[in-house]
Design an enzyme around this catalytic site. Sequence first.
Site, PDB file in Angstrom:
ATOM      1  N   SER A 121       0.815  -1.217   0.000  1.00 13.79           N
ATOM      2  CA  SER A 121       0.000   0.000   0.000  1.00 13.79           C
ATOM      3  C   SER A 121       0.849   1.268   0.000  1.00 13.79           C
ATOM      4  CB  SER A 121      -0.940   0.005   1.206  1.00 13.79           C
ATOM      5  OG  SER A 121      -0.216   0.169   2.398  1.00 13.79           O
ATOM      6  N   LYS A 142       0.476   4.225   6.754  1.00 12.90           N
ATOM      7  CA  LYS A 142      -0.037   5.096   5.685  1.00 12.90           C
ATOM      8  C   LYS A 142       0.463   6.529   5.888  1.00 12.90           C
ATOM      9  CE  LYS A 142      -3.087   2.071   3.911  1.00 12.90           C
ATOM     10  NZ  LYS A 142      -2.529   0.938   4.696  1.00 12.90           N
TER      11      LYS A 142
END
Lengths: 228, 228
Positions: B151, B188
């Site tokens: 990700s 993230k």
Amino acid sequence: MGPIRNSTPKSSGRVGAGVISNGIHNYERTKARRRAYRKKMQGEFDEPLRRFLSEKKRMPSFAELMEIWNYRTKSAVHYRIQELADRGVIRKDGTGRIVPLRLEKGTRLLGVVEAGFPSAAEEELLDVMNFDEFLTPNKESSYILKVKGDSMKDAGIQPGDMVIVERKNNYKPGQIVIAMIDGEYTMKYLRKRGEQHYLEPANSRYKPIFPKESFKIEAAVTAVVRKY
Amino acid sequence: MGPIRNSTPKSSGRVGAGVISNGIHNYERTKARRRAYRKKMQGEFDEPLRRFLSEKKRMPSFAELMEIWNYRTKSAVHYRIQELADRGVIRKDGTGRIVPLRLEKGTRLLGVVEAGFPSAAEEELLDVMNFDEFLTPNKESSYILKVKGDSMKDAGIQPGDMVIVERKNNYKPGQIVIAMIDGEYTMKYLRKRGEQHYLEPANSRYKPIFPKESFKIEAAVTAVVRKY
DNA sequence: TTGACTGTAGAACGTTCGTTCTATAGACTG
DNA sequence: CAGTCTATAGAACGAACGTTCTACAGTCAA
């Protein structure tokens, strides 16, 4: 007082003759307290040692340990040192001087992100690692380069990153290498088609490079380091 | 023989009485030879020290230096030590013991790829660096995580990479963070829209995550390390 | 309660430490 | 060629080192 020390120095040591010690105890409670205390103490023997080592870049002498551990004699230090050596924290070399074994502090290894963060109690159990040894086992043949350009972007190497490269005798296809090709240095994947070696970027906007005249591989990339 | 030593031990030392030394010299040539020799020698004083330090994790005593440097007296060692201290390679602490200053070996910094590789003569001038200090200045609050999932691919963080994270008190938008969101850990970008924080992946195949219930940032990513 | 064990104090000991002083060979300077 | 500088040898020295032995208070187990 015996094993429980590091309290006020004056209260330690033997009880003078004529003083009658109180014989009334709750033994179970005392025992439990002492266990906890000793476990805590263990850290308080190691920690000052760690600090001394990282500050002074050497191990302390027995006389210095007397001050560090609040002992009044070197024989007490000798006793403690023996215990640390048994636990494998330090080692004694031929001349009696002590050398560190498990004292250098590393960064704690936590595993995958999902593992969660450890509590203070779990800290002790974590593996630690030293980046210097990990990244450059062969210091003699290793160099650090700063990356310019985005031709290796899809390999996760961005402009500004540092790459650790190592000079070798032979380089295998698939490795990322630093090559001098047609008079210029560049970092690319080393590929091989048939008998011909060529260089391939990791960015679809660039095309593979087939050497025309000179072609010399200078080093192979062994690691990438980025700091934010 | 004087300054030129490290030859066979027996040939060093003073010439016995009655031996007449040859007075015929080409002085210029001799001088040049000696300069080159001494420069070479300098490295041969530092190098064994480096080796001893990294092997034994401590500095040698004067007696040990006698053997290391092939001297027959401690006073010669004393003389050399003084010279090393003047050059700033080592330092003497209060008790006369020597501590390393510029002896820990680092990896040589080369700059951008275009710089080219140094010759043996240029090696000395290169800056060196120590990764451990560079990557984890705050060892107490740093942890290492292994990356799972892609990700953060477009941020140059791939599965299998190691990230160094640091626990802090406050985290700023734009940083890459490790967060516990709705009961799961994830890595993230931290973003902020108006007053609301949310998490954004660096991969177009994933969508931003807006926290529903719990949302806690555990650490910020301070570095990325990949080893091939 | 007794006896063994643990942890520290204290003193004495022989060894090793780094320092210092003197002497001297060879290199260098003018 | 004489004088100076550099680098080592050698010996002597006091301080600091780690070791060892004895003594003893407190803890622990039976």
